[in-house]
Scaffold this motif. Structure first.
Motif, PDB file in Angstrom:
ATOM      1  N   LEU A   1      26.509  30.095  24.537  1.00  0.00           N
ATOM      2  CA  LEU A   1      27.931  30.002  24.216  1.00  0.00           C
ATOM      3  C   LEU A   1      28.602  31.365  24.438  1.00  0.00           C
ATOM      4  O   LEU A   1      29.687  31.461  25.018  1.00  0.00           O
ATOM      5  CB  LEU A   1      28.085  29.562  22.745  1.00  0.00           C
ATOM      6  CG  LEU A   1      29.415  28.923  22.398  1.00  0.00           C
ATOM      7  CD1 LEU A   1      29.605  27.648  23.204  1.00  0.00           C
ATOM      8  CD2 LEU A   1      29.480  28.610  20.909  1.00  0.00           C
TER       9      LEU A   1
ATOM     10  N   ILE B   1      27.595  33.745  26.421  1.00  0.00           N
ATOM     11  CA  ILE B   1      27.666  34.037  27.855  1.00  0.00           C
ATOM     12  C   ILE B   1      28.865  33.337  28.486  1.00  0.00           C
ATOM     13  O   ILE B   1      29.622  33.923  29.261  1.00  0.00           O
ATOM     14  CB  ILE B   1      26.353  33.621  28.554  1.00  0.00           C
ATOM     15  CG1 ILE B   1      25.204  34.512  28.062  1.00  0.00           C
ATOM     16  CG2 ILE B   1      26.499  33.731  30.061  1.00  0.00           C
ATOM     17  CD1 ILE B   1      23.854  34.125  28.614  1.00  0.00           C
ATOM     18  N   PHE B   2      29.041  32.055  28.114  1.00  0.00           N
ATOM     19  CA  PHE B   2      30.170  31.307  28.687  1.00  0.00           C
ATOM     20  C   PHE B   2      31.500  31.901  28.243  1.00  0.00           C
ATOM     21  O   PHE B   2      32.450  31.967  29.014  1.00  0.00           O
ATOM     22  CB  PHE B   2      30.087  29.815  28.290  1.00  0.00           C
ATOM     23  CG  PHE B   2      29.334  29.003  29.298  1.00  0.00           C
ATOM     24  CD1 PHE B   2      27.975  29.166  29.449  1.00  0.00           C
ATOM     25  CD2 PHE B   2      29.987  28.102  30.119  1.00  0.00           C
ATOM     26  CE1 PHE B   2      27.274  28.443  30.380  1.00  0.00           C
ATOM     27  CE2 PHE B   2      29.301  27.378  31.064  1.00  0.00           C
ATOM     28  CZ  PHE B   2      27.931  27.534  31.196  1.00  0.00           C
TER      29      PHE B   2
ATOM     30  N   VAL C   1      32.008  35.055  27.562  1.00  0.00           N
ATOM     31  CA  VAL C   1      32.195  36.278  28.337  1.00  0.00           C
ATOM     32  C   VAL C   1      32.768  35.929  29.710  1.00  0.00           C
ATOM     33  O   VAL C   1      33.698  36.571  30.208  1.00  0.00           O
ATOM     34  CB  VAL C   1      30.852  37.040  28.486  1.00  0.00           C
ATOM     35  CG1 VAL C   1      30.971  38.137  29.546  1.00  0.00           C
ATOM     36  CG2 VAL C   1      30.434  37.626  27.157  1.00  0.00           C
ATOM     37  N   MET C   2      32.245  34.866  30.317  1.00  0.00           N
ATOM     38  CA  MET C   2      32.740  34.474  31.636  1.00  0.00           C
ATOM     39  C   MET C   2      34.204  34.047  31.560  1.00  0.00           C
ATOM     40  O   MET C   2      35.006  34.379  32.436  1.00  0.00           O
ATOM     41  CB  MET C   2      31.877  33.346  32.207  1.00  0.00           C
ATOM     42  CG  MET C   2      30.465  33.812  32.524  1.00  0.00           C
ATOM     43  SD  MET C   2      29.586  32.791  33.727  1.00  0.00           S
ATOM     44  CE  MET C   2      29.423  31.282  32.865  1.00  0.00           C
ATOM     45  N   ALA C   3      34.531  33.326  30.508  1.00  0.00           N
ATOM     46  CA  ALA C   3      35.914  32.867  30.362  1.00  0.00           C
ATOM     47  C   ALA C   3      36.855  34.063  30.207  1.00  0.00           C
ATOM     48  O   ALA C   3      37.912  34.127  30.845  1.00  0.00           O
ATOM     49  CB  ALA C   3      36.036  31.942  29.156  1.00  0.00           C
TER      50      ALA C   3
ATOM     51  N   ARG D   1      36.300  37.085  31.228  1.00  0.00           N
ATOM     52  CA  ARG D   1      36.345  37.779  32.511  1.00  0.00           C
ATOM     53  C   ARG D   1      37.318  37.088  33.473  1.00  0.00           C
ATOM     54  O   ARG D   1      38.089  37.722  34.170  1.00  0.00           O
ATOM     55  CB  ARG D   1      34.927  37.813  33.100  1.00  0.00           C
ATOM     56  CG  ARG D   1      34.846  38.344  34.495  1.00  0.00           C
ATOM     57  CD  ARG D   1      34.919  39.844  34.509  1.00  0.00           C
ATOM     58  NE  ARG D   1      34.592  40.350  35.821  1.00  0.00           N
ATOM     59  CZ  ARG D   1      34.569  41.632  36.115  1.00  0.00           C
ATOM     60  NH1 ARG D   1      34.854  42.516  35.201  1.00  0.00           N
ATOM     61  NH2 ARG D   1      34.255  42.034  37.326  1.00  0.00           N
ATOM     62  N   LEU D   2      37.265  35.772  33.490  1.00  0.00           N
ATOM     63  CA  LEU D   2      38.191  35.018  34.341  1.00  0.00           C
ATOM     64  C   LEU D   2      39.627  35.316  33.935  1.00  0.00           C
ATOM     65  O   LEU D   2      40.494  35.548  34.777  1.00  0.00           O
ATOM     66  CB  LEU D   2      37.925  33.515  34.213  1.00  0.00           C
ATOM     67  CG  LEU D   2      36.800  32.971  35.076  1.00  0.00           C
ATOM     68  CD1 LEU D   2      36.450  31.555  34.655  1.00  0.00           C
ATOM     69  CD2 LEU D   2      37.201  32.998  36.543  1.00  0.00           C
ATOM     70  N   PHE D   3      39.848  35.314  32.636  1.00  0.00           N
ATOM     71  CA  PHE D   3      41.182  35.581  32.132  1.00  0.00           C
ATOM     72  C   PHE D   3      41.649  36.962  32.609  1.00  0.00           C
ATOM     73  O   PHE D   3      42.773  37.129  33.076  1.00  0.00           O
ATOM     74  CB  PHE D   3      41.176  35.517  30.598  1.00  0.00           C
ATOM     75  CG  PHE D   3      42.514  35.775  29.988  1.00  0.00           C
ATOM     76  CD1 PHE D   3      43.502  34.801  30.032  1.00  0.00           C
ATOM     77  CD2 PHE D   3      42.795  36.979  29.381  1.00  0.00           C
ATOM     78  CE1 PHE D   3      44.746  35.035  29.471  1.00  0.00           C
ATOM     79  CE2 PHE D   3      44.038  37.216  28.824  1.00  0.00           C
ATOM     80  CZ  PHE D   3      45.014  36.245  28.871  1.00  0.00           C
TER      81      PHE D   3
ATOM     82  N   ILE E   1      40.585  38.802  35.248  1.00  0.00           N
ATOM     83  CA  ILE E   1      40.887  38.990  36.678  1.00  0.00           C
ATOM     84  C   ILE E   1      41.997  38.073  37.162  1.00  0.00           C
ATOM     85  O   ILE E   1      42.673  38.372  38.127  1.00  0.00           O
ATOM     86  CB  ILE E   1      39.637  38.898  37.588  1.00  0.00           C
ATOM     87  CG1 ILE E   1      39.008  37.524  37.546  1.00  0.00           C
ATOM     88  CG2 ILE E   1      38.626  39.955  37.276  1.00  0.00           C
ATOM     89  CD1 ILE E   1      37.839  37.419  38.511  1.00  0.00           C
ATOM     90  N   GLN E   2      42.224  36.959  36.475  1.00  0.00           N
ATOM     91  CA  GLN E   2      43.270  36.067  36.978  1.00  0.00           C
ATOM     92  C   GLN E   2      44.638  36.345  36.371  1.00  0.00           C
ATOM     93  O   GLN E   2      45.654  36.141  37.020  1.00  0.00           O
ATOM     94  CB  GLN E   2      42.882  34.609  36.697  1.00  0.00           C
ATOM     95  CG  GLN E   2      41.670  34.190  37.517  1.00  0.00           C
ATOM     96  CD  GLN E   2      41.448  32.704  37.496  1.00  0.00           C
ATOM     97  OE1 GLN E   2      41.261  32.123  36.453  1.00  0.00           O
ATOM     98  NE2 GLN E   2      41.484  32.086  38.659  1.00  0.00           N
ATOM     99  N   ILE E   3      44.642  36.804  35.133  1.00  0.00           N
ATOM    100  CA  ILE E   3      45.934  36.963  34.458  1.00  0.00           C
ATOM    101  C   ILE E   3      46.260  38.430  34.211  1.00  0.00           C
ATOM    102  O   ILE E   3      47.346  38.897  34.553  1.00  0.00           O
ATOM    103  CB  ILE E   3      45.933  36.232  33.090  1.00  0.00           C
ATOM    104  CG1 ILE E   3      45.437  34.802  33.253  1.00  0.00           C
ATOM    105  CG2 ILE E   3      47.310  36.297  32.456  1.00  0.00           C
ATOM    106  CD1 ILE E   3      46.372  33.874  33.960  1.00  0.00           C
TER     107      ILE E   3
ATOM    108  N   TYR F   1      44.160  42.246  41.815  1.00  0.00           N
ATOM    109  CA  TYR F   1      43.552  41.260  42.704  1.00  0.00           C
ATOM    110  C   TYR F   1      44.598  40.384  43.375  1.00  0.00           C
ATOM    111  O   TYR F   1      44.461  40.025  44.525  1.00  0.00           O
ATOM    112  CB  TYR F   1      42.546  40.423  41.938  1.00  0.00           C
ATOM    113  CG  TYR F   1      41.370  41.253  41.503  1.00  0.00           C
ATOM    114  CD1 TYR F   1      40.476  41.737  42.458  1.00  0.00           C
ATOM    115  CD2 TYR F   1      41.185  41.615  40.193  1.00  0.00           C
ATOM    116  CE1 TYR F   1      39.422  42.534  42.090  1.00  0.00           C
ATOM    117  CE2 TYR F   1      40.138  42.415  39.816  1.00  0.00           C
ATOM    118  CZ  TYR F   1      39.253  42.871  40.764  1.00  0.00           C
ATOM    119  OH  TYR F   1      38.205  43.676  40.421  1.00  0.00           O
ATOM    120  N   SER F   2      45.655  40.067  42.667  1.00  0.00           N
ATOM    121  CA  SER F   2      46.644  39.212  43.304  1.00  0.00           C
ATOM    122  C   SER F   2      47.351  39.967  44.420  1.00  0.00           C
ATOM    123  O   SER F   2      47.697  39.409  45.449  1.00  0.00           O
ATOM    124  CB  SER F   2      47.647  38.706  42.279  1.00  0.00           C
ATOM    125  OG  SER F   2      48.175  39.791  41.576  1.00  0.00           O
TER     126      SER F   2
END
Lengths: 604, 481
Positions: A5, A7-8, A10-12, A14-16, A18-20, A25-26
């Protein structure tokens, strides 16, 4: 399960991020889908003090190619337009293939600095060569045939340069020497870009968003120098075939009027530095070396002025101190020779006749002053005076790579002779500007300006301030050496007598209608003939120009340095050379001293 | 209606099935989005998305066959047979296989290519479940450990020979299964410490890694004897002393006469002390096994660090070193080794909150991201569907994995339980490594994203795994009721 849980989570997160959160990156993503075509700014011009252009730009073109978009084309047609060998084209494309992945959809320079004519020929047939296009660039041109060393050259940045200056990209140009380097930040301007939209195959579809996010290039700002282009050019003709320096300063401002290091780099060589680089670097007289600020040499007799000033300030010397000279000065085993002249003499006469013996007495009286416990303490005081004139340290001018020269310290002599085992006589050659002294021509010219001002100087500089870049405050304060004004009057009297008085050594510097003050110097050196040195300023009572000439292996100060310096003064003040002195001018211009200068074999 | 409600297949775990179907269809759409051109048709079998559609059909049919017709006890019965068959297939691949991207892991059958390594996960799971599902199985007995190790190491070795390093890593997931089935936690701790030691050695310095090892040793040693206060003080003092020692050893004047690097001094001293203690403990206190093992572990750790330093500096080739460096963030190199990673993060990052919309991704469809439809399919999702899509996919995976774990825990049958753990861990490792890699949390290791990536073998293999598990659970429930 908990670990999973976390780990997931952390990934979420991380996504937040780099995306927001992270906008980097954009923006890069735009870079890929949109094609940014760089618009290069025009480099700033360089102007002289009178508004004449010394360096400006002409338009050239770089031919770029996007290897992925290239379709089979007629190699010979390209070769014909640009006058190339087909092998060149094949080689280029082989390189592109090797680096295909790195290049991607980007474009690479195919040919650089193409002339307008070739560009026009290409533009007519551009449709035949998909994937090729032309980018306007600027190249330097030099309307005035002078100041090559001062200006410096501009060339494409290499890998090393980019590593040190990450804001540059391959294909950019940057100043590498001289002013172009020193003022790169002001000159280079700001790159802009035009944005095109690419479809999925990388074909350009058109101007993105009607240019709404395009960025215009900002041209570099012009730089106004204190150099007088005409004077610089004249100075360089006088210095032709001689090795040495010629520096002119406006005493009232510290502005450098001309700064000639000979031999130098011609402006025609600057424009195509790549072609001439080898030739220049192999020249035995080292044209890249800016002698005016980098070569520290013994100043010779012009340094007597400094000792005279110190003596007066210390109270061990007055205008009317009389010393004898019997073909020199002898004390114990020490003998300093002198030429034949009247004896005894007072201080102004000693300046006029450049008497060696007189200054041996002066330096001894300074260093053996009872005021001080020992010679070391007196010497430290003497050194303090000397450095206050700007010797032995960097003046702080804006001429790149300025060096400070050398004024010996107590330590120097402690090492040489042993602590407590030296006395005034051991350092007696300092009295006449020999021995362990090393001064740059700029420092010597600054001495002339200081005397012209009767006791102060502005730090010499070669760039004027303007609204956006006001003059550095360091150039706006008067520097006062530790000697009072009235003592300078005595020295000026001597310098005037040197030009006009009986037995004066600088008669050759007389200019009709102008009150000159000068002092010759003949600097002994271990590398052949004496160096010919001369400092002067004029007019005597309202000095407009102070000059130092340092001609390596030129013999007596009066033989070459004095004519050269005085001709420069005359040209500056009168605009032309009087008929009476035109023979002198011809002699100087045609004089060739190169053969006298010992050439060090360059190490391979 | 009533008949329908009581239909036996309603007892299947539909949470899993729905999540699975959503992921598979979503994956297929994304593959199409990446590869589509003008006027292309998603069912065009000459294209990859068409082929993938066929694979989806094949997978679904296989799943239905497994659930509907094949008996549940078939798998336990044939586990060894299947295991042996896949081992043979792996060997055959080594001999006859097709090379691609530097690894030799494909067998070509017609236009379709098969990757036996994917199927080895099923058979290994089955074999593992068979062995460990036996009544009275205990991992503490040595023959059992040997059996389990053999089951895992054989396919691992063969896959390693195929140079499919990524797939080997998946087997690490089985360690977790072993842990849940009673393996000592020390082994996983040891593995974790090994990785930590490796990273510390490379990122900082071997000396620091050794100091950390010694510190950990001391703190564990004292804590085990419940001397907490003393332990903390001694550890802190030793670490400070060692750091001071390094500072002294690296002083210019000392370094000039010092024949060895500071880390070599430390390594030799620590090793010597450890050996003395081990021998002493062996002779006088043979009962104090923990102390002995701790010293042995310390000795191993120190030699590991020294060998990593040697291995990294002398044995590894430049490009391998580069990859590790880029992953560890020691070098930033967007055009070279880090290209994939950089482009992948750019693609995902550019998606923003809601994404650019289906088939509107610029990064992914322009071919900036390599391996877009296989290992980097998550980039497309990130770019075109944004944070929402990416999180939804994460949620789906989390649901599937947790659901399997829950079902596995509930079951009474040890075979089903072990197999369930295996399936869940396989999926978890794939998802974590793959997504972790695309967002820069993991090194770039080429393994597919389950159910989403293009690639028939992987899809079929994961589908079969899931279907077998569904069938096992379904069967048990049906019998119970």
């Amino acid at each position: 399960m908990l670990v999973l849980l976390v780990i997931f989570l952390v990934m979420a997160v991380r996504l937040f991020v780099i995306q927001i959160v992270d906008k980097r990156y954009s923006e890069t993503a735009g870079n890929n889908a949109l094609k940014y075509v760089t618009v290069y700014p025009a480099r700033g011009r360089i102007l002289d003090r009178n508004g004449n252009t010394i360096v400006e730009n002409k338009i050239t073109y770089d031919i770029m190619v996007s290897p992925r978009l290239v379709e089979p084309f007629d190699t010979l047609a390209i070769c014909e337009i640009f006058n190339l060998e087909p092998e060149f084209v094949h080689e280029r494309f082989a390189q592109y293939r090797d680096n295909a992945r790195k290049i991607g959809y980007g474009s690479m320079p195919f040919l650089k600095q193409v002339s307008s004519e070739q560009y026009n020929a290409f533009a007519e047939k551009e449709y035949l060569f998909p994937g090729f296009d032309a980018v306007a660039r600027t190249a330097r041109i030099y309307p005035v045939n002078a100041g090559g060393n001062l200006i410096g050259y501009v060339s494409e940045v290499d890998r090393d340069y980019i590593e040190k200056h990450p804001e540059y990209r391959s294909g950019d140009y940057a100043g590498k020497t001289g002013m172009e380097r020193a003022f790169e930040k002001r000159l280079c301007g700001e790159k802009g870009y035009t944005v095109y939209y690419r479809d999925a195959r990388g074909r350009i579809k058109g101007h993105y968003d009607n240019g709404a996010i395009d960025k215009a290039a900002v041209a570099g700002s012009d730089i106004i120098t204190t150099i007088d282009a005409g004077l610089q050019e004249y100075g360089e003709t006088l210095m032709r075939n001689k090795v040495g320096s010629l520096v002119a300063i406006e005493p009232s401002t510290g502005e450098i009027l001309s700064l000639v290091s000979s031999p130098g780099i011609g402006v025609s060589q600057l424009a195509e530095i790549g072609k001439y680089y080898k030739e220049i670097s192999e020249n035995p007289y080292n044209p890249m070396f800016n002698r005016t600020v980098q070569s520290a040499q013994p100043p010779g007799s012009v340094f007597k002025l400094v000792n005279g000033l110190i003596g007066m300030q210390e109270g061990v010397l007055t205008r009317d101190t009389w010393y004898p000279c019997n073909h020199g000065y002898t004390a114990g085993k020490v003998h300093v020779g002198c030429h034949y002249h009247a004896s005894p003499i007072n201080l102004p006469q000693s300046v006029a006749m450049s008497c060696n013996a007189y200054y041996c007495y002066v330096l001894r009286s300074i260093l053996e002053n009872r005021k001080y416990a020992n010679v070391e303490e007196a010497f430290e005081k003497w050194r303090e005076y000397v450095t206050s004139f700007g010797f032995g340290r960097k003046l702080g001018s804006d001429v790149p790579y300025e060096l400070g020269g050398n004024v010996p310290t107590v330590n120097t002599y402690n090492k040489l002779h042993g602590k407590g085992r030296w006395r005034a006589l051991s350092v007696i050659s300092l009295s006449i500007g020999q021995g362990e002294l090393g001064c740059t021509p700029l420092q010597i010219a600054n001495l002339a300006a200081t005397i012209a001002n009767r006791g102060w100087f502005y730090t010499p500089h070669m760039i004027k301030g303007d609204e956006t870049h006001p003059l550095d405050s360091a150039y706006c304060v008067r520097n006062y050496p530790l000697v009072d004004k009235e003592h300078f009057d005595v020295i000026v009297e001597g310098m005037s007598m040197s030009v006009y008085g009986d037995g004066g050594t600088s008669h050759v510097a007389q200019i009709p209608g102008i009150q000159m003050c000068g002092k010759t110097g003949t600097a002994q050196n271990p590398h052949g003939d004496d160096h010919s040195v001369f400092i002067c300023f004029a007019p005597k009572d309202d000095p407009k120009i102070a000059v130092a000439a340092y001609i390596e292996n030129g013999g007596f100060g009066a033989s070459w340095a004095a004519p050269i310096a005085s001709l420069l003064v005359e040209k500056y003040l009168n605009g032309e050379i009087s008929p009476a002195r035109q023979d002198l001018e011809t002699r100087v211009k045609n004089g060739n001293l190169l053969y006298k200068v010992p050439v060090k074999k360059k190490r391979r | 209606m009533r008949r329908l409600r009581s239909h036996p297949y309603l007892k299947l775990d539909w949470t899993l099935i729905v999540c699975y179907l959503v992921l598979v269809v979503f994956g297929w759409l994304n593959i199409y989005s990446v590869l589509h051109g003008e006027g292309s048709n998603i069912f065009d079998v000459t294209q990859k998305y068409g082929k993938h559609f066929i694979w989806i059909c094949v997978s679904l049919v296989t799943a239905v066959v497994i659930i509907r017709w094949l008996p549940a006890n078939l798998w336990q019965g044939t586990a060894w047979l299947l295991y042996g068959a896949v081992i043979l297939l792996l060997i055959a691949t080594l001999v006859l296989g097709v090379s691609s991207h530097g690894s030799r892991s494909w067998i070509k059958i017609g236009t379709f290519r098969l990757q036996p390594a994917e199927f080895s996960k099923i058979t290994t799971s089955l074999a593992l479940a068979t062995v460990m599902g036996k009544y009275g199985f205990n991992l503490k007995s040595f023959p059992n450990v040997l059996k389990v190790a053999a089951i895992l190491l054989l396919p691992m070795a063969l896959i390693l020979l195929e140079k499919e390093t990524g797939s080997v890593l998946v087997y690490v997931g089985f360690l977790v299964v072993l842990y849940r089935e009673g393996m000592s936690g020390w082994i996983i701790t040891f593995g974790f410490l090994t990785v930590l030691g490796f990273i510390l050695t490379i990122v900082t310095s071997p000396y620091l890694a050794m100091v950390v090892a010694i510190g950990l040793f001391l703190i564990i040693f004292f804590f085990k004897q419940e001397q907490y206060f003393l332990g903390i003080i001694i550890t802190a003092a030793s670490v400070a002393l060692l750091l001071l020692l390094r500072w002294i050893l690296s002083l210019e004047k000392v370094a000039a006469v010092n024949p060895m690097a500071p880390e070599m001094w430390l390594a030799i001293i620590t090793a010597a002390v450890s050996v003395v203690f081990i021998v002493r403990l062996l002779i006088w206190f043979p009962r104090r096994t923990f102390a002995r093992n701790a010293f042995i572990a310390l000795l191993c750790g120190i030699s590991f660090i020294v060998s990593v330093e040697f291995f990294y500096g002398k044995v590894l080739q430049d490009h391998q070193r580069n990859r590790i460096d880029v992953f560890l963030g020691l070098v930033d190199d967007p055009k070279g080794v880090g290209y994939n990673l950089h482009q992948s993060m750019v693609a995902i990052g550019s998606g923003g909150f809601a994404g650019k919309g289906f088939m509107n991704g610029t990064q992914t469809s322009l071919g900036y991201v390599p391996e877009q439809e296989t290992d980097f399919i998550f980039c497309t999702i990130g770019e075109e569907w944004g944070l929402l899509g990416a999180l939804a996919v994460l949620a789906l995976y989390l649901t599937i994995i947790f659901r399997i774990l829950i079902l596995a825990d509930r079951t009474k049958d040890a075979f089903t339980r072990v197999f369930g753990y295996c399936v869940a861990m396989c999926l978890a490792v794939h998802v974590v490594i793959n997504i972790g890699m695309t967002i820069g949390l993991m090194p770039v290791i080429g393994i597919p994203l389950p159910f989403l990536s293009y690639g028939g073998s992987a899809l079929l293999a994961f589908t079969v795994m899931l279907a077998i598990f569904l069938k096992l659970v379904f069967d048990e429930q049906r019998i119970l009721h």
